[in-house]
Scaffold this active site. Structure first.
Site, short mmCIF file in Angstrom:
data_model
loop_
_atom_site.label_atom_id
_atom_site.label_comp_id
_atom_site.label_asym_id
_atom_site.label_seq_id
_atom_site.Cartn_x
_atom_site.Cartn_y
_atom_site.Cartn_z
N ASP A 1 21.02 38.68 6.37
CA ASP A 1 21.41 37.61 5.43
C ASP A 1 22.45 36.77 6.17
O ASP A 1 23.57 37.22 6.39
CB ASP A 1 22.00 38.25 4.17
CG ASP A 1 22.48 37.19 3.17
OD1 ASP A 1 22.62 36.01 3.56
OD2 ASP A 1 22.73 37.56 2.01
N ASN B 1 18.13 26.91 10.36
CA ASN B 1 17.08 26.46 9.44
C ASN B 1 17.31 26.89 7.99
O ASN B 1 16.88 26.21 7.06
CB ASN B 1 15.73 27.00 9.96
CG ASN B 1 14.62 26.80 8.97
OD1 ASN B 1 14.21 25.67 8.69
ND2 ASN B 1 14.13 27.89 8.38
N TYR C 1 22.37 20.35 -3.91
CA TYR C 1 21.56 20.36 -2.67
C TYR C 1 21.83 19.10 -1.85
O TYR C 1 22.03 19.17 -0.63
CB TYR C 1 20.09 20.48 -3.05
CG TYR C 1 19.13 20.55 -1.89
CD1 TYR C 1 19.14 21.63 -1.01
CD2 TYR C 1 18.22 19.52 -1.65
CE1 TYR C 1 18.25 21.69 0.05
CE2 TYR C 1 17.33 19.58 -0.59
CZ TYR C 1 17.35 20.67 0.26
OH TYR C 1 16.48 20.73 1.32
#
Ligand code: NAD
Length: 264
Positions: free
Chosen positions: A73, A99, A169
């Site tokens: 993680d 990414n 976001y």
């Protein structure tokens, strides 16, 4: 010397002999990037939180690709430290693709603090932790390529905003641009470049069905209507842009955010 044409010593390509670490390599753009880089002769360190998808990506790599897979993680500091100590033993790692990213949608007036923090952790903290871990080695060796995933959402994306709200976001993805702009200046004399790639709507396993459903529902703001090329991008098209900013050829390109967004 080995006579196997697929052995690492015989491999050629734009990343031949380079070791690249890709986060979130289990699906979507990360998987496409792993496949694309393997075709160009890179040695790979692939990491993801999902071991099953990571194994599937491994099976898709070009024959002969030397690969280390490590489940982690990347929002967790201790797990990132472990990841990089394994990678260093396999490395030296010269290319990092940050990414991992994403977030929870929602109208800002309804959004919980937990959902806000989740988006920042996934998109920004992961990038910070991995970049911090890799930079001392890159600076010492005088060579490095770092690519971070931003998004068209850094400027607000109509379909995300109107459909469910994506303010957290968009904030995080604008943050990616600030991160690469500043670090590019700090690293300018070091031989290390850092850039962002900003995809538009991409036909990944997770995002593709959601984006296509907007068109099937006839929504005015569907990406098929809003994007000048009237189609979704492919993960491979994003991987090709990542390949460029991670290649030797991009030696005078740093601090840039490259849109891969069908003209939007
Ligand atoms: N798909 C799109 O349309 C699109 C558009 C613009 C930007 N992006 C950005 O591109 C990047 C990749 O997008 P995608 O759609 O391929 O992602 P995805 O959500 O399909 O896949 C991400 C991968 O990351 C892994 N992952 C999630 N959390 C993790 C963690 N904490 N640690 C390690 N691995 C973790 C997942 O298991 C998965 O394999 C993201 O940063 C995303 O924001 C995607």
């Amino acid at each position: 010397m080995s006579t196997n044409p697929n052995s690492p010593s015989h491999r050629e390509g734009r990343l031949a002999g380079r070791t690249a670490l890709i986060t979130g390599a289990g699906l979507g753009i990360g998987r496409a990037c792993a496949v694309r880089f393997s075709e160009e002769g890179a040695r790979l360190v692939l990491t993801d939180i999902d071991p099953i998808n990571l194994a599937k990506t491994r099976a898709l790599l070009a024959p002969g690709c030397e690969v280390l897979v490590h489940v982690a993680d990347v929002t967790e500091e201790t797990q990132v430290a472990e990841l990089f100590s394994h990678a260093d033993a396999f490395g030296p790692v010269e290319i990092l693709v940050n990414n991992v990213g994403g977030g929870r949608p929602g109208r800002i007036w309804d959004l919980s603090v937990e959902d806000w923090d989740h988006t920042m952790r996934l998109s920004l903290r992961s990038m910070f932790l991995c970049t911090r871990a890799i930079l001392p080695g890159m600076i010492e060796r005088g060579y490095g390529r770092i690519a971070c995933l931003s998004s068209g959402a850094r400027n607000g994306t109509v379909w995300n905003a109107l459909h469910m709200g994506a303010c957290a976001y968009s904030t995080a993805k604008a943050g990616v641009t600030g991160f690469v702009r500043d670090l590019a200046i700090e690293l300018a004399d070091s031989g290390v470049t850092i850039n962002a790639v900003a995809p538009g709507p991409i036909d990944t396993e997770l995002a593709g069905p959601f984006l296509r459903a907007m068109e099937e529902q006839g929504l005015d703001y569907s990406p098929f209507r809003m994007v000048p090329m009237h189609r979704l991008g492919t993960p491979r098209e994003v991987a090709d842009a990542l390949l460029y900013v991670c290649s030797q050829e991009a030696s005078y390109v740093t601090g840039t955010t490259l849109d891969v967004s069908g003209g939007r």
